[in-house]
Design a protein around this motif. Sequence first.
Motif, PDB file in Angstrom:
ATOM      1  N   THR A 180     -68.136 -36.222  38.462  1.00 16.90           N
ATOM      2  CA  THR A 180     -69.368 -36.187  37.348  1.00 16.90           C
ATOM      3  C   THR A 180     -69.253 -34.960  36.881  1.00 16.90           C
ATOM      4  OG1 THR A 180     -71.094 -35.132  39.350  1.00 16.90           O
ATOM      5  CG2 THR A 180     -71.388 -37.828  38.510  1.00 16.90           C
ATOM      6  N   TRP A 181     -70.166 -34.369  35.120  1.00 18.29           N
ATOM      7  CA  TRP A 181     -70.175 -32.950  34.331  1.00 18.29           C
ATOM      8  C   TRP A 181     -71.106 -32.941  33.854  1.00 18.29           C
ATOM      9  CZ3 TRP A 181     -67.190 -29.227  34.102  1.00 18.29           C
ATOM     10  CH2 TRP A 181     -67.861 -28.371  32.453  1.00 18.29           C
ATOM     11  N   ASN A 182     -72.349 -32.047  33.765  1.00 16.27           N
ATOM     12  CA  ASN A 182     -73.773 -31.692  33.304  1.00 16.27           C
ATOM     13  C   ASN A 182     -72.887 -30.314  32.548  1.00 16.27           C
ATOM     14  OD1 ASN A 182     -73.141 -28.881  35.271  1.00 16.27           O
ATOM     15  ND2 ASN A 182     -74.604 -29.392  36.683  1.00 16.27           N
ATOM     16  N   GLY A 183     -71.696 -30.082  32.162  1.00 18.86           N
ATOM     17  CA  GLY A 183     -72.075 -29.161  31.371  1.00 18.86           C
ATOM     18  C   GLY A 183     -71.282 -27.929  31.539  1.00 18.86           C
ATOM     19  N   SER A 184     -71.771 -27.697  32.881  1.00 21.28           N
ATOM     20  CA  SER A 184     -71.445 -26.423  33.668  1.00 21.28           C
ATOM     21  C   SER A 184     -70.102 -26.778  35.127  1.00 21.28           C
ATOM     22  CB  SER A 184     -72.168 -25.398  34.102  1.00 21.28           C
ATOM     23  OG  SER A 184     -73.347 -26.010  34.195  1.00 21.28           O
TER      24      SER A 184
END
Length: 94
Positions: free
Chosen positions: A85-89
């Motif tokens: 998963t990637w939350n933007g940071s």
Amino acid sequence: MEGEMTVQAQLIGTLSPIETITGELSPVGSIEGELTIPKIIEPETYRGIHEVTPSGETQILMTAEKVVKENIVINPIPSNYGLITWNGSTLTVS
């Protein structure tokens, strides 16, 4: 020959695979000649794998222009695959 008339006509219609021809002849007249019905070519049967499990690579089943006589099964993602998963940071692998 004297007294004979030639009529040029065009037949527009559909040739079906059961060897019949339908259509409209215009102008009204008669048709003489031969009708050649082409051989019906059956598509090749797909003989590759019929069961696929998702992976990290693109998989292509070469089915284009072939008859597929069995269902193709797409298996679920195996439970030992990680979830990314990637939350933007932050990138999280679980």
